[in-house]
Design a protein around this motif. Structure first.
Motif, PDB file in Angstrom:
ATOM      1  N   ALA A   1      20.605 -28.438  49.305  1.00  0.00           N
ATOM      2  CA  ALA A   1      19.618 -28.933  50.271  1.00  0.00           C
ATOM      3  C   ALA A   1      20.307 -29.716  51.390  1.00  0.00           C
ATOM      4  O   ALA A   1      21.376 -30.321  51.197  1.00  0.00           O
ATOM      5  CB  ALA A   1      18.599 -29.820  49.563  1.00  0.00           C
ATOM      6  N   ASP A   2      19.683 -29.718  52.562  1.00  0.00           N
ATOM      7  CA  ASP A   2      20.244 -30.440  53.707  1.00  0.00           C
ATOM      8  C   ASP A   2      20.464 -31.915  53.385  1.00  0.00           C
ATOM      9  O   ASP A   2      21.473 -32.506  53.790  1.00  0.00           O
ATOM     10  CB  ASP A   2      19.310 -30.313  54.913  1.00  0.00           C
TER      11      ASP A   2
ATOM     12  N   TRP B   1      23.618 -32.221  51.443  1.00  0.00           N
ATOM     13  CA  TRP B   1      24.795 -32.082  52.311  1.00  0.00           C
ATOM     14  C   TRP B   1      25.066 -33.387  53.056  1.00  0.00           C
ATOM     15  O   TRP B   1      26.226 -33.817  53.191  1.00  0.00           O
ATOM     16  CB  TRP B   1      24.589 -30.951  53.321  1.00  0.00           C
ATOM     17  N   ALA B   2      24.019 -34.034  53.550  1.00  0.00           N
ATOM     18  CA  ALA B   2      24.193 -35.310  54.255  1.00  0.00           C
ATOM     19  C   ALA B   2      24.749 -36.370  53.320  1.00  0.00           C
ATOM     20  O   ALA B   2      25.625 -37.170  53.709  1.00  0.00           O
ATOM     21  CB  ALA B   2      22.853 -35.757  54.853  1.00  0.00           C
TER      22      ALA B   2
ATOM     23  N   GLU C   1      28.322 -20.995  50.839  1.00  0.00           N
ATOM     24  CA  GLU C   1      28.124 -22.394  50.437  1.00  0.00           C
ATOM     25  C   GLU C   1      29.472 -23.102  50.276  1.00  0.00           C
ATOM     26  O   GLU C   1      29.649 -24.245  50.712  1.00  0.00           O
ATOM     27  CB  GLU C   1      27.327 -22.458  49.136  1.00  0.00           C
TER      28      GLU C   1
ATOM     29  N   LYS D   1      30.926 -23.994  53.612  1.00  0.00           N
ATOM     30  CA  LYS D   1      30.343 -25.194  54.219  1.00  0.00           C
ATOM     31  C   LYS D   1      31.018 -26.454  53.678  1.00  0.00           C
ATOM     32  O   LYS D   1      31.315 -27.394  54.428  1.00  0.00           O
ATOM     33  CB  LYS D   1      28.837 -25.244  53.945  1.00  0.00           C
TER      34      LYS D   1
END
Length: 278
Positions: free
Chosen positions: A227-228, A231-232, A263, A266
């Motif tokens: 999920a974003d 990631w943060a 993934e 990233k």
């Protein structure tokens, strides 16, 4: 030590694609309990990949937090597996998963008390002695808090490290899930985490749903993209803990290899950006 790069969990259905892929991934990780047999196709594939890649073994069945004594036969089989593949890392969970000789196929939480702390310390010491190596212990994904707990989770983990010399596996998705379910701030949790002892980071997908009363509930299910918000949180973790080997976990509804590779790419981009900025 694992290379400070992104890695992927190995699934047999990805074997051919991984061998042919031009995508770079720094290491692979497998669940140790899937390789406790003596041979067969799973071992053949793992041995082939091990020739070219660093390896992390991730245990899911020791029940380090359980009340019962550790299964010495299980430990001996894990030692044989480590001797066979010489992994760069071995990790387990701060959880219990068996009771009365029955394996529950789940990673269950435990109350953080002086009694459980002493028990976990003893189990980690025994594990490291029999395996002949330092292990990493993973923070859990939890859904409720125990009223009996008297020690904050981060302090509980720090005490285990001080007493045993083990390291920590920081699962960022677990932090997000647990803190959301407990009404805590994930970034505050990370700032209290024993950051200097982190030897690996995990990232995974979760499910945002509701419980029977309609309240929000986050489930760690390893069945989707990261999920974003996670990631943060990972970016925050990298700044607090420095770049660390980072694994993408995807164990349910496993996608085709290119999805998993994206993934991992990233995560690799985040690691590269931090190193370039240093």
């Amino acid at each position: 030590m694992l290379p400070i790069s992104a890695g992927t969990g190995f699934k047999p259905e990805h074997f051919a694609a991984m061998r042919e892929s031009e995508a770079h991934f720094g290491f692979i990780e497998v669940h140790a309990e899937n390789y406790l047999g003596d041979g067969g196709l799973p071992h053949a594939m793992l041995a082939d990949l091990r020739r070219d890649h660093a390896l992390s073994l991730h245990g899911v069945g020791l029940s380090i937090g359980g009340e019962a004594a550790l299964d010495k036969d299980h430990l001996r089989r894990l030692r044989a597996l480590c001797d066979r593949y010489a992994p760069q890392s071995f990790s387990e969970h701060l959880a219990w998963s068996s009771h009365g000789g029955v394996h529950l196929n789940d990673l269950l939480p435990l109350p953080y008390t002086e009694t459980t702390l002493a028990r976990v310390i003893g189990h980690v010491d025994q594990t490291q002695q029999i395996l002949g190596r330092r292990i990493l212990l993973e923070n859990p994904a939890t859904y409720v808090s125990f009223g009996a707990s008297t020690i904050p989770e981060t302090e509980f983990l720090a005490a285990i490290v001080r007493q045993t010399g083990c390291g920590l596996l920081l699962d960022v998705n677990n932090v997000f899930v647990a803190c959301r379910n407990r009404g805590e701030n994930p970034e505050d949790y990370l700032r209290r985490f024993p950051q200097r002892y982190v030897g690996e980071i995990h990232l995974a997908g979760h499910d945002a749903t509701t419980d029977d009363h309609g309240a929000p509930l986050w489930i760690d299910h390893h069945g989707a993209t990261v999920a974003d918000a996670v990631w943060a949180l990972y970016e925050t973790a990298l700044h607090l803990c420095d770049p660390q080997p980072t694994l993408i976990e995807w164990d349910n509804e496993v996608p085709d290899w290119p999805v998993l590779a994206r993934e991992a790419a990233k995560a690799q981009s985040a690691l590269d950006a931090l190193r370039q900025a240093a």
